[in-house]
Design an enzyme around this catalytic site. Structure first.
Site, PDB file in Angstrom:
ATOM      1  CB  ILE A  12      -0.974  -0.025   1.198  1.00 14.76           C
ATOM      2  CG1 ILE A  12      -1.785  -1.333   1.167  1.00 14.76           C
ATOM      3  CG2 ILE A  12      -1.916   1.180   1.148  1.00 14.76           C
ATOM      4  CD1 ILE A  12      -2.639  -1.588   2.382  1.00 14.76           C
ATOM      5  CG  ASP A  31      10.334  -0.185   3.158  1.00 19.51           C
ATOM      6  OD1 ASP A  31       9.146  -0.050   2.799  1.00 19.51           O
ATOM      7  OD2 ASP A  31      10.822  -1.287   3.493  1.00 19.51           O
ATOM      8  CG  LEU A  33      14.352  -2.208   1.066  1.00 24.50           C
ATOM      9  CD1 LEU A  33      15.527  -2.242   0.088  1.00 24.50           C
ATOM     10  CD2 LEU A  33      13.075  -1.872   0.300  1.00 24.50           C
ATOM     11  CG  ASP A  50      14.463  -1.608  11.555  1.00 25.68           C
ATOM     12  OD1 ASP A  50      14.328  -2.668  10.936  1.00 25.68           O
ATOM     13  OD2 ASP A  50      13.853  -1.314  12.609  1.00 25.68           O
ATOM     14  CE1 TYR A 140      -1.707  -6.285  11.261  1.00 24.78           C
ATOM     15  CE2 TYR A 140      -3.937  -7.150  10.969  1.00 24.78           C
ATOM     16  CZ  TYR A 140      -2.944  -6.259  10.624  1.00 24.78           C
ATOM     17  OH  TYR A 140      -3.176  -5.321   9.649  1.00 24.78           O
TER      18      TYR A 140
END
Ligand code: UDP
Length: 324
Positions: A12, A31, A33, A50, A140
């Site tokens: 997204i 990011d 990755l 990070d 989550y």
């Protein structure tokens, strides 16, 4: 506008970066990755890093002079969150706390957060609006709800204004075909069905046919990734115009069963798709459909790609460009 997108190399987030670029914004992607792809960042500056790296975070936030931060970086697999909760609380909660704290120090006051329908848990009624109680049933969902609660506290204490967007089932791909879903491993229904159609997988497993739904399979509200990004854009506008913190449920208000998704994919692709029945997957609610009236009324959200066939068509266009 100058925007920091955390997780801008992911599914997204990368669509968001493209959209922000198209609107003439200055964009920086941060990011690590771990799940994203460098080549999915089609606009702006890229910083590999990070959220746990507080020195880097402070440097990026200090140098950037950002108007707002959009935060897409999180782990998203329900089943994995049950097996490895520490991983979820560490990344989704602790790292987000680091980010919010770094924003406080850098005096950045606007935040758009990717939340989820999983914060609601088992629906008490449907469609689910924003007044529905939030009782998540897995780590989550709990990790995302904790951040929503942290954001309320940060607003009260430090004046941080946020927009929490609770996605139902994010799906589809960039209508121009430049971006799409590339999770590894892939766990989401539509890309898996399309991989079965393209021959990359032998079959699609249907997790449970004994649910209390017309065809026995689970019902979800699939919402196009570009429409989700549009809601982020509108949320950002509203914060820029001085609005207070807000939260919205984002879906189309239409539920489709797993079997209906498979049938739609067969129709769009014209390919045979082999289907195997499998046991229920842990933690799957029977029926999840959004009531997005609030986003439509208050943000002026007007989703463009509400037809499941359009969503699957865009995903199929993307899937056909993928070589495994
Ligand atoms: N699903 C399935 N087979 C798969 C993947 C998913 O039957 O290989 C079902 C899943 O049980 C759920 C729906 O498809 O009812 C959507 O699952 P997905 O993982 O795409 O999204 P979620 O609803 O978990 O966010």
């Amino acid at each position: 506008m100058n925007i920091l997108v955390i997780g801008g190399a992911g599914y997204i987030g990368s669509h968001m970066v493209k959209q922000l670029g198209g609107m003439g914004c200055q964009v920086t992607t941060l990011d690590n990755l771990s799940n994203g792809h460098r080549d999915a960042v089609l606009h702006g500056k890229f910083v590999m890093g990070d959220l746990a790296d507080s020195a880097l975070l402070a440097e990026v936030l200090h140098a950037g002079r950002f108007d707002a931060v959009m935060h897409f970086a999180s782990f998203i697999q329900v089943g994995e969150s049950v097996e490895q909760p520490a991983k979820y609380y560490d990344n989704n909660v602790a790292n987000t706390l680091h980010l919010l704290e770094a924003m406080r120090i850098a005096n950045i006051k606007r935040f758009i957060f990717s939340s989820t329908a999983a914060t609601f848990g088992v629906p008490q009624y449907t469609p689910i609006d924003e007044t529905h109680p939030q009782n998540p049933i897995n780590p989550y969902g709990r990790s995302k709800l904790m951040v929503e609660q942290m954001l309320e506290d940060f607003d009260r204490a430090y004046g941080l204004k946020s927009v929490c967007l609770r996605y139902f089932n994010a799906a589809g791909a960039d209508p121009e075909g430049k971006l799409g879903e590339r999770h590894s491993p892939e766990t989401h229904l539509i890309p898996l069905v399309l991989q079965a159609a393209s021959g990359k997988r032998s079959h699609i497993s249907v997790f449970g046919r004994d649910y209390d739904t017309p065809d026995g399979t689970c019902i979800r509200d699939y919402v196009h990734v570009s429409d989700l990004c549009e809601a982020h854009w509108l949320g950002l506008q509203s914060l820029m115009h001085g609005a207070g913190s807000q939260h919205y449920n984002l879906g189309n208000g239409n539920g489709f069963s797993v079997q209906e998704v498979i049938d739609t994919a067969k129709w769009i692709t014209g390919k045979p798709i082999s289907v195997l029945d499998a046991p229920r997957r842990n933690g799957d609610p029977t029926h999840l459909v959004a009531d997005a009236t609030r986003a439509k009324q208050l943000l002026g959200w007007n989703p463009q790609y509400t037809d499941l066939r359009t969503i699957v068509t865009h995903s199929w266009k993307w899937e056909q460009c993928q070589v495994i």
